[in-house]
Design an enzyme around this catalytic site. Sequence first.
Site, mmCIF file in Angstrom:
data_model
loop_
_atom_site.group_PDB
_atom_site.id
_atom_site.type_symbol
_atom_site.label_atom_id
_atom_site.label_comp_id
_atom_site.label_asym_id
_atom_site.label_seq_id
_atom_site.Cartn_x
_atom_site.Cartn_y
_atom_site.Cartn_z
ATOM 1 N N GLY A 124 2.210 1.973 10.645
ATOM 2 C CA GLY A 124 3.077 3.141 10.478
ATOM 3 C C GLY A 124 3.779 3.584 11.750
ATOM 4 C CD GLU B 153 -3.122 5.229 6.755
ATOM 5 O OE1 GLU B 153 -3.094 5.269 5.515
ATOM 6 O OE2 GLU B 153 -2.212 4.716 7.437
ATOM 7 C CG HIS C 168 -5.810 1.486 5.095
ATOM 8 N ND1 HIS C 168 -5.365 2.457 5.974
ATOM 9 C CD2 HIS C 168 -4.765 0.650 4.901
ATOM 10 C CE1 HIS C 168 -4.097 2.219 6.271
ATOM 11 N NE2 HIS C 168 -3.711 1.122 5.635
ATOM 12 C CG ASN D 21 -1.739 1.207 1.394
ATOM 13 O OD1 ASN D 21 -1.843 2.009 0.481
ATOM 14 N ND2 ASN D 21 -2.350 1.373 2.568
ATOM 15 C CE LYS E 171 0.207 3.310 4.872
ATOM 16 N NZ LYS E 171 -0.027 3.407 6.293
ATOM 17 C CD GLU F 134 -3.546 -3.050 7.268
ATOM 18 O OE1 GLU F 134 -2.349 -3.105 6.962
ATOM 19 O OE2 GLU F 134 -4.295 -2.177 6.858
ATOM 20 C CB SER G 299 5.286 -1.833 11.830
ATOM 21 O OG SER G 299 4.732 -0.552 12.078
HETATM 22 C C1 PEP Z 1 -0.772 -0.193 5.866
HETATM 23 O O1 PEP Z 1 -0.752 0.891 5.305
HETATM 24 O O2 PEP Z 1 -1.708 -0.967 5.654
HETATM 25 C C2 PEP Z 1 0.328 -0.554 6.764
HETATM 26 C C3 PEP Z 1 0.286 -1.705 7.371
HETATM 27 O O3 PEP Z 1 1.344 0.362 6.916
HETATM 28 P P1 PEP Z 1 2.807 0.075 7.592
HETATM 29 O O4 PEP Z 1 3.330 -1.201 6.990
HETATM 30 O O5 PEP Z 1 3.611 1.273 7.214
HETATM 31 O O6 PEP Z 1 2.581 -0.067 9.056
#
Ligand code: PEP
Length: 250
Positions: free
Chosen positions: A173, A97, A95, A11, A13, A167, A213
């Site tokens: 992040g 976000e 997601h 992703n 973003k 997630e 992460s």
């Molecule tokens: C994500 O955007 O779904 C995500 C898991 O981000 P990150 O790997 O940066 O934590």
Amino acid sequence: MGDRKFFVGGNWKMNGVKTDIDGIVQFMNAGPLSENTEVVVSPPAIYLDYARQKLDSKIGVAAQNCYKAEKGAFTGDISPKMILDCGCKWVILGHSERRNVFGENDQLIGEKTKHALESGLKVIACIGEKLEEREAGQTMDVVCRQTKALLDNIADDKWGNVVLAYEPVWAIGTGKTATPEQAQEVHDELRKWLSGNKSADVAKNVRIIYGGSVNAANCKDLAGKPDIDGFLVGGASLKPDFVKIVNAKE
Ligand code: PEP
């Protein structure tokens, strides 16, 4: 255990302009990417067409979001039909976000999932608890509530086109990864919940991937857990190390 092909999504973003995408395309096309992993990357909407044209055809492309209608007066949004028209077969929905920055709720995410699937897209549907919810012992309540809103909108014959992404919001992040045990526990409980609330068949066959992460250093331990069927990767998907994550099972 079902026959669940390992799945790794990247992703991007709201990152990257064309020159950055060219760099990502270069390391993705060079790979080598394991034949045993399904790989999908998710550029910003404005670059879906650009990325699709440059990426090797064995790499899937996902939009990061879409609306629940084919067309109309929905300024700023895009539809599944448009995503498909750009040659992309996937969309990420729900997601954290989208939920927490843009205020999307379970109902809207469910409706979007239904429309995307009916339009012929495949869906990476995201679920996950916030830190305060985990600390209050509400992780499974939240994850099951979010999944129920999806389940009500996924027709029996569409489950093969759905990947669930667990997630935990506190791990996205932040550099704070869930331990393999924490992730496995939720994936296992979610599969049991799906067995009771949908069917044993769906529970056995749906891929549940972990996001939060994930990086080249922690991916192998996470991939070793029986109910972790892959990853959704944010930050690390912008860097060449993403290839190592794609190949975590090797
Ligand atoms: C994500 O955007 O779904 C995500 C898991 O981000 P990150 O790997 O940066 O934590």
